[in-house]
Design an enzyme around this catalytic site. Structure first.
Site, short mmCIF file in Angstrom:
data_model
loop_
_atom_site.label_atom_id
_atom_site.label_comp_id
_atom_site.label_asym_id
_atom_site.label_seq_id
_atom_site.Cartn_x
_atom_site.Cartn_y
_atom_site.Cartn_z
N HIS A 157 27.97 33.23 23.38
CA HIS A 157 27.42 34.46 23.98
C HIS A 157 28.07 34.76 25.35
O HIS A 157 27.47 35.43 26.19
CB HIS A 157 25.89 34.39 24.17
CG HIS A 157 25.15 33.87 22.98
ND1 HIS A 157 24.60 34.70 22.03
CD2 HIS A 157 24.90 32.61 22.56
CE1 HIS A 157 24.03 33.97 21.08
NE2 HIS A 157 24.20 32.70 21.39
N SER A 278 50.39 47.85 39.96
CA SER A 278 49.75 49.15 40.02
C SER A 278 50.56 50.05 40.94
O SER A 278 51.16 49.59 41.91
CB SER A 278 48.33 48.99 40.56
OG SER A 278 47.89 50.20 41.14
N LYS A 284 47.57 44.41 42.90
CA LYS A 284 47.29 44.25 41.48
C LYS A 284 48.37 43.52 40.69
O LYS A 284 49.56 43.71 40.92
CB LYS A 284 47.11 45.64 40.85
CG LYS A 284 45.80 46.30 41.22
CD LYS A 284 44.65 45.67 40.49
CE LYS A 284 44.22 46.58 39.35
NZ LYS A 284 43.10 46.01 38.62
N GLU A 291 46.46 43.18 27.06
CA GLU A 291 45.69 44.39 26.73
C GLU A 291 46.33 45.16 25.58
O GLU A 291 45.64 45.71 24.71
CB GLU A 291 45.58 45.29 27.96
CG GLU A 291 44.75 44.66 29.07
CD GLU A 291 44.97 45.40 30.38
OE1 GLU A 291 44.31 46.43 30.57
OE2 GLU A 291 45.80 44.96 31.19
#
Ligand code: ARG
Length: 459
Positions: A157, A278, A284, A291
């Site tokens: 979970h 970024s 970043k 992804e």
């Protein structure tokens, strides 16, 4: 003007939009090598069966080899009026060798031809994918070996459950990709039958030798039913579904890398070579490769769904709907190869941050099960009672804002008087991990045994 290809039957050519919706050459040109391979096998058989003369056979085969070279060098003159790759090869053959080219299509139809081409193409991709996943397994094994003792939290979970090792976690994916490879191999075995010679749908009156062409093309046997041969695309569906399932595994691992590399987790650091920055936030470093792998899984599911829906309800045998089979197959092959290669690189270059992993492994009362097991083992409590007592201790620790090993012995005894100092030994994460010696469990010795089994299997 009459139709350039099927002239005899037609008094006018196709509308421009008809030509456009009908032409598949923009994508099926990728089948050129398989198409020529199939034709070479076919013409060789036609000569052996004395259906075509040796002289014409030689001219056709030489011409086909020239075309293979030309098209391989990107020298294909594309003409949408010629529809697809099969007619492009034949038209070029006619330019090269003249009327004898017309004998190649004896005892054959584009229906069995395209079914053969696509099988050859998918078969090659199945083998390539299998090799790609084997490389990924190697990269995972290397990380597992380096981190057979590296303790991390195990989750259910996405809540801390019990401590495990990072090596154990990597090996879970080795198992998943092992099953994916098994599915690829099963798919290959089932699809390895040759449709060539089924002709349009009913077979042919020429004395062809289907065993011979099947053998030349590396198939185990010819397909047994000509109607099925030209209308079956479940080999492509099986490939797409196998790829989709594999993509779900890639996507889960990708998602974990996204989570693990966040500042809140800091379990791993992705290498610069698999990250991007970024344009506005200088600090970043984003796990874009992970992804994209996660995102492409959706695309691969879409390809499977596309072809399932195309095939649904098609009456026997061939229907032009089936020309829609190729783009999903090509797209899945391209993107699966990208994902596997990117994941392999990412895993190989992943830095594992042992400190944050260990700290997280000890938090969240992750050794509560070890405590309950101790109550059973040492005090002889039934597990359900031990579970209850442990739950009270966890609540107490939560109130005092300490971990279980931060509780005083007296506090513990207030809950269960028979608890002794010895209990504290089982509250450490290393102890917890080392104790899980059951087959397939997280103890480093067990993980090393898993690694050894896979090293052997992958040799
Ligand atoms: N381009 C077609 C396809 O991809 C080849 C088969 C054409 N057959 C036919 N009967 N029109 O499916």
């Amino acid at each position: 003007s009459s139709n350039r290809q099927w002239g005899g039957r037609f008094s006018s050519g196709p509308a421009a939009i008809m030509e456009k919706i009908n032409a598949s050459i923009d994508f099926d040109r990728r089948l050129f090598a398989e198409d020529i391979e199939g034709s070479l096998a076919h013409v060789q058989m036609l000569v052996e069966q004395k259906i075509v003369s040796a002289e014409d056979g030689r001219a056709i085969a030489d011409g086909l080899r020239t075309i293979l070279q030309e098209f391989g060098e990107g020298k294909m003159r594309v003409d949408p009026a010629l529809e697809d790759i099969h007619t492009h090869v034949e038209a070029r053959l006619k330019e090269l060798i003249g009327p004898a080219a017309g004998r190649l299509h004896t005892a054959r139809s584009r229906n069995d031809q395209v079914a053969t081409d696509l099988r050859l193409w998918v078969r090659k991709e199945l083998d390539a994918a299998d090799r790609g996943f084997a490389d990924l397994q190697q990269a995972l094994l290397d990380q597992a070996e380096r981190h057979a003792d590296t303790i991390m939290p195990g989750f259910t979970h996405l809540q801390s459950a019990q401590p495990v090792t990072f090596g154990h976690h990597m090996m879970a994916y080795v198992e998943m990709f092992g099953r994916d490879r098994g599915r690829l191999q099963d798919c290959r075995r089932r699809m390895n039958e040759c449709p060539l010679g089924a002709a349009a749908l009913a077979g042919t009156s020429f004395p062809i030798d289907r065993q011979a062409t099947a053998g030349t093309l590396g198939f185990d046997r010819p397909t047994a039913n000509s109607l099925d041969a030209v209308s079956d695309r479940d080999f492509a569906l099986e490939y797409l579904s196998t790829a989709a399932i594999a993509a779900s595994h890639l996507s889960r691992l990708a998602e974990e890398i996204v989570i693990w590399s966040s500042a809140q987790f800091r379990f791993v650091t992705c290498s610069d070579s698999f990250s991007t920055g970024s344009s506005i936030m200088p600090q970043k470093k984003n796990p874009d490769a992970a992804e994209l792998i996660r995102g492409k899984a959706g695309r691969l599911y879409g390809n499977l769904t596309s072809l399932l829906v195309v095939m649904k309800g098609l009456p026997m045998t061939y229907g032009k709907d089936m020309q829609e089979d190729k783009e999903p197959v090509f797209d899945t092959a391209d993107n699966l190869a990208l994902c596997v290669a990117a994941m392999t690189g990412m895993i190989a270059e992943l830095t594992v941050n042992e400190g944050p992993m260990l700290a997280a492994a000890g938090s969240g009362f992750s050794t509560a099960t070890d405590l309950a097991d101790w109550l059973v083992r040492v005090l002889g409590m039934p597990f359900r009672d031990a579970h209850h007592v442990t739950g009270e201790l966890v609540r107490l620790a939560e109130e005092k804002a300490v971990d279980l090993d931060g509780l005083a012995l007296d506090d513990m005894r207030a809950v269960e008087p028979r608890i002794t100092e010895a209990l504290f030994d089982v509250l450490g994460v290393a102890n917890s991990v080392n104790s899980r010696q059951s087959y397939g469990g997280t103890a480093p010795a067990q993980v090393r045994a898993q690694i050894a089994r896979w090293r052997e299997a992958l040799r």
